[in-house]
Design an enzyme around this catalytic site. Structure first.
Site, PDB file in Angstrom:
ATOM      1  N   ASP A 102       0.837  -1.201   0.000  1.00  0.00           N
ATOM      2  CA  ASP A 102       0.000   0.000   0.000  1.00  0.00           C
ATOM      3  C   ASP A 102       0.873   1.253   0.000  1.00  0.00           C
ATOM      4  O   ASP A 102       2.027   1.201   0.429  1.00  0.00           O
ATOM      5  CB  ASP A 102      -0.874   0.035   1.267  1.00  0.00           C
ATOM      6  CG  ASP A 102      -1.864  -1.106   1.307  1.00  0.00           C
ATOM      7  OD1 ASP A 102      -2.137  -1.692   0.239  1.00  0.00           O
ATOM      8  OD2 ASP A 102      -2.341  -1.422   2.411  1.00  0.00           O
TER       9      ASP A 102
HETATM   10  N1  URA Z   1      -1.429  -5.984   3.695  1.00  0.00           N
HETATM   11  C1  URA Z   1      -1.885  -4.714   3.742  1.00  0.00           C
HETATM   12  O1  URA Z   1      -2.943  -4.443   4.291  1.00  0.00           O
HETATM   13  N2  URA Z   1      -1.142  -3.755   3.154  1.00  0.00           N
HETATM   14  C2  URA Z   1       0.051  -3.984   2.552  1.00  0.00           C
HETATM   15  O2  URA Z   1       0.703  -3.053   2.060  1.00  0.00           O
HETATM   16  C3  URA Z   1       0.519  -5.307   2.539  1.00  0.00           C
HETATM   17  C4  URA Z   1      -0.243  -6.303   3.113  1.00  0.00           C
END
Ligand code: URA
Length: 233
Positions: A102
């Site tokens: 993310d």
């Molecule tokens: N899970 C999430 O919620 N975000 C990420 O960036 C990676 C795994």
């Protein structure tokens, strides 16, 4: 392969730059200056530029420490991408991130131009683990541990594979999570099932390869063949 094509691919230059190198006598094949771009190379030929040997790499594999605010994409209209951070280092390669973090998450992103390898490490069938250090806004509970181990069912009904979670800090708010699949916002949604929010999420390792502690946020480096093999080991 033709010498000019080989030069362009190994020295990361254009064909016309390769032609100039050849014309200037900077290129040697098996110790002898060679100025002809159309020379056909044989498997064991050694090519040097200014005396330095070149190495042919079919694909490139990079480890990047993604900073917060950068998106896991090749291009983006608004935000800086993980590929932007590599700049012009590989002008002839179509690099992309093998798996996403993310925008707010940080840590290990693998960049490559090897589509087959990326597919393999992302496929749930291959069980390549991803290890994260996560800060949650409420202490880890036994219910979360049992639920993660059994396989969490998300709010939309998606039944996830078993995952591991262990506390890293005495207050139970810093935890390690190991996943073997990649569903959108997976960790945030998994904790969300238990009413917990995620404050920070950092990817520490992909398979058996840990993020190099020497890489500051935004820095990257090439992986050796041994390191690439560790990912799937
Ligand atoms: N899970 C999430 O919620 N975000 C990420 O960036 C990676 C795994």
């Amino acid at each position: 392969m033709r010498l000019d094509k080989y030069l362009a691919e190994t020295a990361q230059c254009t064909r016309s730059e390769a032609k100039t190198m050849l014309a200037k006598g900077r290129v040697q094949v098996n110790g002898a200056v060679c100025k002809k771009g159309d020379t056909q190379l044989k498997d064991n030929d050694t090519v040097t530029v200014d005396g330095a040997p070149l190495r042919y790499q079919k694909f490139v594999y990079l480890m990047l420490n993604k900073p917060e605010g950068v998106v896991s994409a090749s291009t983006d209209k608004r935000d800086t991408t993980v590929v932007d951070l590599v700049g012009d280092a590989y002008p002839r390669r179509e690099l992309f991130p093998a798996g996403r973090l993310d925008k707010t998450s940080t840590g290990f992103v693998l960049l490559t131009d090897d589509g087959g390898f990326a597919h393999d490490i992302l496929s749930p069938r291959h069980h390549v683990s991803k290890t994260y250090t996560v800060t949650i806004d409420t202490p880890l509970t036994q219910e979360m541990c049992t639920g993660f181990a059994a396989g969490v069912t998300l709010a939309d009904g998606t039944a996830l594979s078993p995952a591991e979670v262990t506390a890293l800090s005495p207050d139970g708010c810093t935890v390690r999570v190991v996943l073997r699949q990649g569903v959108y916002h997976q960790i945030k949604r998994m904790f969300g099932v238990y009413g917990a929010g995620v404050n920070a999420l950092h990817r520490e390792a992909i398979g058996g390869l840990a993020l190099d502690a020497q890489l500051a946020p935004g820095q990257w480096r090439e992986l050796s063949d041994e390191e690439v093999a560790k990912i799937t080991r």
